[in-house]
Design an enzyme around this catalytic site. Structure first.
Site, short mmCIF file in Angstrom:
data_model
loop_
_atom_site.label_atom_id
_atom_site.label_comp_id
_atom_site.label_asym_id
_atom_site.label_seq_id
_atom_site.Cartn_x
_atom_site.Cartn_y
_atom_site.Cartn_z
N LYS A 113 0.99 -1.08 -0.04
CA LYS A 113 0.08 -0.03 -0.16
C LYS A 113 0.91 1.35 -0.02
CE LYS A 113 -4.45 -0.73 -0.02
NZ LYS A 113 -4.67 -1.98 -0.58
N LYS A 195 -3.51 -12.12 -8.29
CA LYS A 195 -5.05 -12.68 -7.72
C LYS A 195 -6.02 -11.75 -8.23
CE LYS A 195 -4.39 -10.12 -3.52
NZ LYS A 195 -5.03 -9.90 -2.33
N LYS A 198 -10.49 -6.56 -5.66
CA LYS A 198 -11.66 -5.79 -5.69
C LYS A 198 -11.47 -4.75 -6.40
CE LYS A 198 -13.48 -6.76 -1.00
NZ LYS A 198 -12.89 -6.53 0.26
P1 TYM Z 1 -10.61 -8.51 1.93
O1 TYM Z 1 -11.76 -7.44 2.11
O2 TYM Z 1 -9.72 -8.07 0.99
O3 TYM Z 1 -11.17 -9.93 1.33
C1 TYM Z 1 -12.10 -10.67 2.03
C2 TYM Z 1 -11.74 -12.15 2.19
O4 TYM Z 1 -11.32 -12.70 0.75
C3 TYM Z 1 -10.01 -13.30 0.78
N1 TYM Z 1 -9.68 -13.22 -0.75
C4 TYM Z 1 -9.02 -13.92 -1.49
N2 TYM Z 1 -8.89 -15.45 -1.36
C5 TYM Z 1 -8.72 -16.44 -2.38
N3 TYM Z 1 -8.53 -15.69 -3.39
C6 TYM Z 1 -8.15 -14.35 -3.67
N4 TYM Z 1 -7.95 -13.89 -4.75
C7 TYM Z 1 -8.94 -13.51 -2.90
N5 TYM Z 1 -8.91 -12.15 -2.58
C8 TYM Z 1 -9.61 -11.96 -1.39
C9 TYM Z 1 -9.18 -12.57 1.77
O5 TYM Z 1 -8.20 -13.33 2.12
C10 TYM Z 1 -10.20 -12.39 2.90
O6 TYM Z 1 -10.42 -13.34 3.52
N6 TYM Z 1 -7.94 -7.66 6.20
C11 TYM Z 1 -9.19 -8.31 5.52
C12 TYM Z 1 -10.41 -8.35 6.24
C13 TYM Z 1 -10.50 -8.14 7.69
C14 TYM Z 1 -10.44 -9.26 8.57
C15 TYM Z 1 -10.47 -9.06 9.72
C16 TYM Z 1 -10.37 -10.99 7.98
C17 TYM Z 1 -10.42 -7.14 8.69
N7 TYM Z 1 -10.41 -7.86 9.89
C18 TYM Z 1 -10.32 -10.17 10.78
C19 TYM Z 1 -10.51 -11.74 9.03
C20 TYM Z 1 -10.28 -11.17 10.47
C21 TYM Z 1 -9.49 -8.05 4.04
O7 TYM Z 1 -8.70 -7.03 3.64
O8 TYM Z 1 -9.85 -8.64 3.41
#
Ligand code: TYM
Length: 333
Positions: A113, A195, A198
């Site tokens: 980032k 990957k 979003k």
């Molecule tokens: P975020 O919002 O980026 O993504 C949500 C979930 O989707 C998974 N993910 C993927 N899994 C496989 N392949 C991909 N291409 C892919 N892109 C996203 C992420 O691993 C995630 O599980 N920091 C976290 C949000 C968060 C969180 C937490 C998660 C905040 N607090 C506490 C667990 C526990 C995030 O940015 O996810």
């Protein structure tokens, strides 16, 4: 029912995609019948990239609706919004006293980032892993269903839990990432570069809100080549990716047919992609339709949020009280 607690969250930025579904939400849906689960929309985490305030509300509603459309039952799990639970930022503050600048600066997501938004390297970005640890520890979670990209954040959450326990006495279990398969998942983008995401690679990411036409167009553009030149050749990454996606949404017979064609060097990638596109449409369309339907009833979504907020705060306030006591913040008793 198992007693171990499950927590996970999804940021309210942009559209959810197949990576979010297969990396996280598919596990949520399976876990809801076996464990006490807390799932939330991580709206505070999304503030690290300064989203337009007007977009925040519809994005939060949309993530909630998409979670439910994918099969989460708000009566079985606690489904809430992070900013509705003030105990989380309080624990975040406490954990920040145990998080060191050096380790935070070394986190891969921070370095990414800092590179992609050099004019906005804010403290929230630096302490992103401590807020995430607070999300998890506030309910004493043991399992955290996430994709592979969150592995390092989970390792840090375990470190913070250990540090707290070591300094103030045993309170937090160590949380581990979870996937029903053996390994954490990373869903690759359709162009073979990185990957699904979003905000990046939009033409090579399949969103749960994509129309049938857009899905077909994206899948047909997926990277392929002239085909294998000898029998049973190892697959290049980008071809393996297509087969991996097929494993997720197509039937076994279909997968077997195209695997055999590949091994016999008579595979037609056009046919492979056409089949994958149709199977993908059949997978995504019902989720998209259900999401749109749920988004039309904002007052139901608000009731769900409210119910989740109450349940989440009940659990969070108990754990926060224990943490305060352990730290010596108990001046009135
Ligand atoms: P975020 O919002 O980026 O993504 C949500 C979930 O989707 C998974 N993910 C993927 N899994 C496989 N392949 C991909 N291409 C892919 N892109 C996203 C992420 O691993 C995630 O599980 N920091 C976290 C949000 C968060 C969180 C937490 C998660 C905040 N607090 C506490 C667990 C526990 C995030 O940015 O996810």
């Amino acid at each position: 029912m198992n007693k171990d607690i499950v927590v996970s969250g999804i940021r309210s930025t942009g559209n959810l995609h197949l990576g979010n579904y297969f990396g996280a939400m598919r596990n949520y849906v399976k876990m809801q019948d076996e464990f006490p689960c807390f799932f939330f929309v991580a709206d505070y985490h999304s503030l690290t990239t300064h989203p337009d305030p007007l977009q925040l509300k519809p994005n939060v509603y949309k993530v909630l609706a998409e979670n439910i459309a994918c099969g989460l039952d708000p009566n079985k799990v606690t489904l809430y919004v992070q900013s509705d639970v003030p105990e989380i930022p309080e624990l975040y503050l406490m954990l920040n006293m145990m998080a060191y600048k050096g380790e935070l600066e070394k986190t891969a997501s921070f370095k990414d980032k800092a590179r992609s938004q050099p004019d906005n390297i804010n403290a929230g970005l630096l302490t992103y892993p401590t807020l995430m640890a607070a999300d998890i520890l506030i309910h004493k979670a043991k399992y955290v269903p996430v994709g592979k990209d969150q592995e390092q954040h989970l390792e840090m959450a375990r470190n913070f839990a250990q540090r707290f326990n070591h300094r103030y006495g045993e309170l937090f279990p160590e949380p581990y990432p979870f996937n029903f398969g053996n390994e954490l998942i990373k869903i690759p983008s359709l162009d073979g570069n990185g990957k699904m995401s979003k905000s990046e690679n939009e033409n090579a990411t399949l969103y749960l809100s994509d129309t049938d036409e857009v899905i077909r167009k994206k899948v047909m553009k997926a990277k392929t080549d002239q085909g294998p030149t000898e029998p049973n050749m190892a697959m290049p990454d980008y071809i393996e990716n297509i087969f991996d996606l097929m494993k997720l949404v197509s039937g076994n017979d279909v997968l077997e047919k195209f695997t055999t064609d590949y091994n016999n060097c008579n595979i037609r990638y056009g046919d492979l992609k056409k089949q994958l596109a149709e199977d993908m449409v059949n997978f995504i369309a019902p989720i998209r339709t259900k999401t749109i339907e749920l988004q039309q009833d904002i007052s139901s979504l608000q009731s769900i949020m409210k119910m989740g907020k109450e349940k989440a705060r009940e659990s969070a306030s108990n754990v926060l009280d224990e943490a305060r006591k352990k730290m010596g913040i108990n001046y009135y008793c």
